[in-house]
Design a protein around this motif. Structure first.
Motif, short mmCIF file in Angstrom:
data_model
loop_
_atom_site.label_atom_id
_atom_site.label_comp_id
_atom_site.label_asym_id
_atom_site.label_seq_id
_atom_site.Cartn_x
_atom_site.Cartn_y
_atom_site.Cartn_z
N THR A 188 28.33 39.71 30.58
CA THR A 188 29.18 38.88 30.07
C THR A 188 30.48 39.71 29.89
N ASN A 239 29.90 25.08 34.28
CA ASN A 239 30.92 26.30 34.19
C ASN A 239 32.17 25.60 34.89
N LYS A 280 37.00 33.11 36.59
CA LYS A 280 36.07 32.04 36.00
C LYS A 280 36.25 30.82 36.87
N THR A 308 31.88 41.17 33.08
CA THR A 308 32.87 40.59 33.92
C THR A 308 34.35 40.22 33.09
N SER A 309 34.08 40.20 31.74
CA SER A 309 35.25 40.09 31.04
C SER A 309 36.31 41.52 31.14
#
Length: 261
Positions: free
Chosen positions: A34, A158, A44, A37-38
């Motif tokens: 998490t 998502n 996204k 990827t940020s």
């Protein structure tokens, strides 16, 4: 290994040897992805570059370990299925896990710049792993069904979530509340009525994940004597984005199960 008075310390080592004649599945997962990827600004809900990178790393693993008969990946995880007859490292759990995790991670870093040419790695990615022995063909298939069903469920959620946030102007907390308790049909309706998105038209790699399988493909070989091209077949690792829950895939690849008897 040379012997000395200190050799006795090896007596404390304990190796978990997995049951013979069972399917072995090694699953690796991104650790702390998490934040990863940020930090690296992944798109996204799906970053196609990241998925292709995962596939490339998995292909390296499968090409180097011939006893892997199939691999399945989605998001930041990959499952590698070893033949029932696999004898790699005497089926020692710790050896299999550490080898696959290290080989996968090394390939992920090695090919990073190929898929993210404008995004330098800010810090090393990490993956963890586990291995499970499955006694029957049906249970092994059910495991893969579970992972592909998980891919579909997570991707639909998502897709809705990030459309509500990025296009609907909701906070992430409000988007979570909006989707809480919704069923698949509710999400289909939300996507189409509010954002004009037909979920069925989403890319198969997003909905079904990626399947790595060994297939024979034709290749041209030059005859050294006559100089003519001769067509032969070569076994290569191919990437597919297809359903593995139904029977069609297994009918197309009967060798996966038939060679295990």
């Amino acid at each position: 290994m040379a012997k000395s008075k200190y050799t006795y310390v090896r007596d404390f080592e304990r190796e978990e040897q997995l049951l013979p004649s069972t399917w072995l599945v090694v699953r690796i997962d991104g650790q702390g992805f998490t934040g990863f990827t940020s930090k690296h600004k992944f798109t996204k809900p799906n970053d196609i570059r990241a998925l292709h990178l995962m596939n490339r790393a998995a292909k390296v693993v499968m090409e180097n370990m011939v006893e892997i008969v199939l691999a399945y990946g989605e998001s930041d995880e990959y499952s590698f299925v070893f033949s029932k007859k696999a004898k790699a490292y005497d089926r020692r759990a710790s050896k299999l896990i550490t080898l696959l995790v290290s080989k996968f991670t090394a390939a992920y870093v090695f090919y990073w710049s190929e898929f993210f040419p404008d995004t330098p790695l800010q810090f090393p990615p990490a993956f963890d792993g586990r291995v499970v022995a499955y006694p029957s063909d049906r249970i092994m298939r059910d495991y893969l069904c579970w992972r592909q069903a998980d891919c579909h469920i997570n991707n639909m959620y998502n897709t809705c979530f990030w459309l509500l946030v990025n296009q609907g102007g909701m906070s992430q907390r409000d988007a979570e509340k909006r989707l809480n308790g919704t069923l698949s049909r509710d999400k289909h309706e939300l996507l189409f009525s509010e954002f004009g998105v037909n979920y069925n038209n989403e890319q198969e790699i997003f909905k079904k994940g990626s399947v790595l399988v060994r297939e024979q493909v034709p290749i041209d070989v030059v005859d050294k004597d006559g100089g003519n091209n001769i067509q032969r077949r070569k076994t290569v690792v191919q990437i597919r984005h297809c359903d593995i829950i139904g029977d069609a895939f297994w009918r197309e690849h009967p060798e996966i199960l038939s060679k295990q008897a």
